[in-house]
Design a protein around this motif. Structure first.
Motif, PDB file in Angstrom:
ATOM      1  N   TRP A  41       0.903  -1.123   0.444  1.00 41.29           N
ATOM      2  CA  TRP A  41      -0.562   0.146  -0.113  1.00 41.29           C
ATOM      3  C   TRP A  41       1.151   1.468   0.302  1.00 41.29           C
ATOM      4  CZ3 TRP A  41       0.320   3.304   4.215  1.00 41.29           C
ATOM      5  CH2 TRP A  41       0.659   2.077   5.395  1.00 41.29           C
ATOM      6  N   LEU A  42       2.804   1.093   0.103  1.00 33.79           N
ATOM      7  CA  LEU A  42       2.978   2.174   0.128  1.00 33.79           C
ATOM      8  C   LEU A  42       3.459   2.631  -1.428  1.00 33.79           C
ATOM      9  CD1 LEU A  42       5.052   1.274   2.816  1.00 33.79           C
ATOM     10  CD2 LEU A  42       3.572   3.210   2.831  1.00 33.79           C
ATOM     11  N   THR A  43       2.543   3.005  -1.835  1.00 22.97           N
ATOM     12  CA  THR A  43       2.266   3.348  -3.076  1.00 22.97           C
ATOM     13  C   THR A  43       3.615   4.281  -3.893  1.00 22.97           C
ATOM     14  OG1 THR A  43       0.284   3.726  -3.513  1.00 22.97           O
ATOM     15  CG2 THR A  43       1.020   4.218  -5.399  1.00 22.97           C
ATOM     16  N   GLY A  44       4.735   4.165  -4.372  1.00 24.83           N
ATOM     17  CA  GLY A  44       6.377   4.588  -5.519  1.00 24.83           C
ATOM     18  C   GLY A  44       7.562   3.631  -4.570  1.00 24.83           C
ATOM     19  N   LEU A  45       6.890   3.652  -3.206  1.00 27.99           N
ATOM     20  CA  LEU A  45       8.181   3.186  -2.033  1.00 27.99           C
ATOM     21  C   LEU A  45       9.079   2.525  -3.146  1.00 27.99           C
ATOM     22  CD1 LEU A  45       9.489   3.527  -0.049  1.00 27.99           C
ATOM     23  CD2 LEU A  45       8.659   1.885   0.842  1.00 27.99           C
ATOM     24  N   GLU A  46       8.692   0.826  -3.753  1.00 25.64           N
ATOM     25  CA  GLU A  46       9.578  -0.093  -4.319  1.00 25.64           C
ATOM     26  C   GLU A  46      10.413   0.614  -4.941  1.00 25.64           C
ATOM     27  OE1 GLU A  46       9.285  -4.327  -5.465  1.00 25.64           O
ATOM     28  OE2 GLU A  46       7.589  -3.277  -4.389  1.00 25.64           O
ATOM     29  N   ALA A  47       9.208   1.560  -6.303  1.00 30.14           N
ATOM     30  CA  ALA A  47       9.994   1.483  -7.576  1.00 30.14           C
ATOM     31  C   ALA A  47      11.369   2.510  -6.873  1.00 30.14           C
ATOM     32  CB  ALA A  47       9.481   2.176  -8.382  1.00 30.14           C
ATOM     33  N   ALA A  48      11.846   3.372  -5.765  1.00 29.82           N
ATOM     34  CA  ALA A  48      12.271   4.709  -5.454  1.00 29.82           C
ATOM     35  C   ALA A  48      12.810   3.899  -4.609  1.00 29.82           C
ATOM     36  CB  ALA A  48      11.437   4.873  -4.215  1.00 29.82           C
ATOM     37  N   SER A 124      -4.455  14.251   8.663  1.00 29.48           N
ATOM     38  CA  SER A 124      -4.621  14.244   6.744  1.00 29.48           C
ATOM     39  C   SER A 124      -3.599  13.215   5.971  1.00 29.48           C
ATOM     40  CB  SER A 124      -4.287  15.959   6.706  1.00 29.48           C
ATOM     41  OG  SER A 124      -2.855  15.827   6.716  1.00 29.48           O
ATOM     42  N   ASP A 125      -2.981  12.427   6.648  1.00 30.78           N
ATOM     43  CA  ASP A 125      -2.050  11.563   6.044  1.00 30.78           C
ATOM     44  C   ASP A 125      -2.741  10.058   6.441  1.00 30.78           C
ATOM     45  OD1 ASP A 125      -0.772  13.808   5.122  1.00 30.78           O
ATOM     46  OD2 ASP A 125       1.220  13.399   7.005  1.00 30.78           O
ATOM     47  N   VAL A 126      -3.207  10.200   6.943  1.00 29.04           N
ATOM     48  CA  VAL A 126      -3.374   8.860   6.970  1.00 29.04           C
ATOM     49  C   VAL A 126      -3.891   7.615   5.380  1.00 29.04           C
ATOM     50  CG1 VAL A 126      -5.355   6.783   8.210  1.00 29.04           C
ATOM     51  CG2 VAL A 126      -4.672   8.762   9.535  1.00 29.04           C
ATOM     52  N   ASP A 127      -4.252   7.951   4.589  1.00 29.55           N
ATOM     53  CA  ASP A 127      -5.243   7.448   3.757  1.00 29.55           C
ATOM     54  C   ASP A 127      -4.610   8.086   2.812  1.00 29.55           C
ATOM     55  OD1 ASP A 127      -7.788   6.143   4.654  1.00 29.55           O
ATOM     56  OD2 ASP A 127      -8.319   7.952   4.419  1.00 29.55           O
ATOM     57  N   ASP A 128      -3.199   9.003   2.742  1.00 29.96           N
ATOM     58  CA  ASP A 128      -2.543   9.274   1.557  1.00 29.96           C
ATOM     59  C   ASP A 128      -1.246   9.063   1.999  1.00 29.96           C
ATOM     60  OD1 ASP A 128      -0.509  10.814   0.049  1.00 29.96           O
ATOM     61  OD2 ASP A 128      -1.418  12.312   0.589  1.00 29.96           O
ATOM     62  N   PRO A 129      -0.570   8.494   1.178  1.00 26.96           N
ATOM     63  CA  PRO A 129       0.796   7.195   1.175  1.00 26.96           C
ATOM     64  C   PRO A 129       1.980   8.025   1.581  1.00 26.96           C
ATOM     65  CG  PRO A 129       0.382   5.863  -0.335  1.00 26.96           C
ATOM     66  CD  PRO A 129      -1.108   6.856   0.646  1.00 26.96           C
ATOM     67  N   ALA A 130       1.833   9.512   0.461  1.00 24.49           N
ATOM     68  CA  ALA A 130       2.310   9.867   0.417  1.00 24.49           C
ATOM     69  C   ALA A 130       4.105  10.703   1.205  1.00 24.49           C
ATOM     70  CB  ALA A 130       2.455  11.053  -1.145  1.00 24.49           C
ATOM     71  N   PRO A 131       3.022  10.826   2.081  1.00 25.99           N
ATOM     72  CA  PRO A 131       4.509  11.123   3.014  1.00 25.99           C
ATOM     73  C   PRO A 131       5.509  10.517   3.835  1.00 25.99           C
ATOM     74  CG  PRO A 131       1.946  12.307   3.641  1.00 25.99           C
ATOM     75  CD  PRO A 131       1.675  11.641   2.429  1.00 25.99           C
ATOM     76  N   LEU A 132       4.457   9.626   4.389  1.00 22.14           N
ATOM     77  CA  LEU A 132       5.209   8.346   4.718  1.00 22.14           C
ATOM     78  C   LEU A 132       6.635   7.713   3.795  1.00 22.14           C
ATOM     79  CD1 LEU A 132       5.850   6.220   6.766  1.00 22.14           C
ATOM     80  CD2 LEU A 132       4.196   4.654   6.347  1.00 22.14           C
ATOM     81  N   VAL A 133       5.910   7.665   2.963  1.00 20.05           N
ATOM     82  CA  VAL A 133       6.921   7.324   1.446  1.00 20.05           C
ATOM     83  C   VAL A 133       8.016   7.794   1.076  1.00 20.05           C
ATOM     84  CG1 VAL A 133       7.220   6.668  -0.819  1.00 20.05           C
ATOM     85  CG2 VAL A 133       4.731   5.578   0.122  1.00 20.05           C
ATOM     86  N   GLY A 134       7.679   9.605   1.316  1.00 16.02           N
ATOM     87  CA  GLY A 134       8.338  10.366   1.492  1.00 16.02           C
ATOM     88  C   GLY A 134       9.931  10.217   2.315  1.00 16.02           C
ATOM     89  N   GLU A 135       9.020   9.975   3.648  1.00 16.44           N
ATOM     90  CA  GLU A 135      10.144   9.808   4.729  1.00 16.44           C
ATOM     91  C   GLU A 135      11.178   8.790   4.850  1.00 16.44           C
ATOM     92  OE1 GLU A 135      11.717  10.919   8.687  1.00 16.44           O
ATOM     93  OE2 GLU A 135       9.939  12.048   6.597  1.00 16.44           O
ATOM     94  N   LEU A 136      10.396   7.557   3.965  1.00 16.30           N
ATOM     95  CA  LEU A 136      10.745   6.377   4.099  1.00 16.30           C
ATOM     96  C   LEU A 136      11.927   6.154   3.356  1.00 16.30           C
ATOM     97  CD1 LEU A 136       7.817   3.844   4.357  1.00 16.30           C
ATOM     98  CD2 LEU A 136       9.963   3.617   6.043  1.00 16.30           C
ATOM     99  N   THR A 137      11.886   7.019   2.087  1.00 15.17           N
ATOM    100  CA  THR A 137      12.884   6.752   0.587  1.00 15.17           C
ATOM    101  C   THR A 137      14.082   7.846   1.232  1.00 15.17           C
ATOM    102  OG1 THR A 137      10.755   6.834  -0.396  1.00 15.17           O
ATOM    103  CG2 THR A 137      13.063   7.648  -1.685  1.00 15.17           C
ATOM    104  N   ASN A 138      13.696   8.731   1.990  1.00 12.63           N
ATOM    105  CA  ASN A 138      14.906  10.226   2.039  1.00 12.63           C
ATOM    106  C   ASN A 138      15.878   8.960   3.735  1.00 12.63           C
ATOM    107  OD1 ASN A 138      14.070  11.847   1.177  1.00 12.63           O
ATOM    108  ND2 ASN A 138      12.770  13.166   2.352  1.00 12.63           N
TER     109      ASN A 138
END
Length: 296
Positions: A41-48, A124-138
């Motif tokens: 469900w962490l969209t985009g994380l694996e690709a990054a 606001s971030d519960v259903d939007d994984p983008a902030p979490l994905v960004g933190e994990l990527t960094n």
């Protein structure tokens, strides 16, 4: 600086209600094989993450694991009324259509409704994984840097081992050259004996053919080219070890060339001493090849 293909790094982190642990490890591989275990469900994380690893690594079987947990004591969940209203409207319409077709649907419970994606929020971030994905990527960039540092440290140890083995090969090559020089007189004597034997039985023989046979006898005992090539291979290997690049494949190919020259030297030895040196060379080269298998 060469790198080993063996490495390991781990780390922990947290962001909002989520916490996680990383594990990044690798072993030998012919190419770069990456296996990632991250939540879907962490969209985009694996690709990054794949993109970061592809840029930083060249070879190895690499496995990355991410274990993610959510803090159940996070702030109270809030109903997303707009999403619920839309869902209820769709549910009512579904029941109406079912009734038209004579189908009776079981009533939906409140727990089933709020279990639908997007019905509950804790910010606001519960259903939007983008902030979490960004933190994990960094954060992964730091983990990858630690992983590479370990591979470089292992690579430095490998380089020292290989350098010591190259010194042994160089010394044995010099010893072989010295033995070849010492046996020149004996080789010349053998050649003269062979020449006399050929001439005794060469009545009516083609002079060119006799010359070819004599040249072949000389070539079979001359190891000058093998000595020169072994010296060149030692220099080439040292040059590769000094490069700041992925040189594992080149070193592996060079080990094959080392082995070929050692085999030829043994086949041309024609003396116990030179054969012994050739066998020692083969043993050291085989040990080098085992070490090279772990170089990126």
């Amino acid at each position: 600086m060469i790198r080993s293909m063996t490495g390991f790094a781990s780390g922990k982190g947290a962001f909002g209600p989520h916490s996680w642990t990383w594990e990044l490890r690798s072993v030998n591989g012919k190419g770069l094989d990456m296996r990632l275990r991250v939540p879907d469900w962490l969209t985009g994380l694996e690709a990054a993450l794949r993109g970061q690893m592809s840029k930083a690594l060249s070879r190895g079987n690499v496995t990355l694991s991410l274990r993610l947990n959510r803090d159940e004591t996070a702030p109270d969940l809030v109903l997303n009324e707009a999403a619920m209203a839309a869902a209820l409207t769709a549910l009512a319409r579904t029941q109406d259509l079912a009734a038209v077709h004579g189908v009776t649907l079981a009533p939906s419970t409140a727990s089933e409704m709020i279990a639908l994606k997007g019905m509950l929020e804790a910010g606001s971030d519960v259903d939007d994984p983008a902030p979490l994905v960004g933190e994990l990527t960094n954060e992964f960039a730091d983990l990858l840097a630690a992983f590479i540092e370990m591979r470089e440290s292992e690579g430095q140890a490998l380089a020292e081992i290989l350098d010591g083995q190259l010194k042994q090969v160089s010394a044995l090559t010099a010893q072989a050259a010295e033995l070849a020089e010492q046996r020149k007189e004996k080789t010349a004597e053998t050649l003269r004996e062979n020449l006399a034997r050929v001439l005794e039985n060469a009545q009516g023989a083609d002079p060119d053919r006799v010359a070819q046979e004599l040249a072949l006898i000389a070539v079979k005992s001359d190891i000058t080219e093998e000595i020169d090539r072994l010296k060149a291979h030692v220099a080439a290997a040292r040059d590769l070890l000094s490069q700041d690049a992925a040189v594992g494949r080149k070193l592996d190919f060079l080990m094959q060339e080392f082995n070929r020259e050692a085999n030829t030297l043994c086949s041309k030895a024609q003396s116990v001493e030179l054969t012994s040196v050739g066998l020692e060379l083969k043993a050291i080269i085989d040990q080098m090849r085992e070490q090279v298998q772990n170089v990126e």
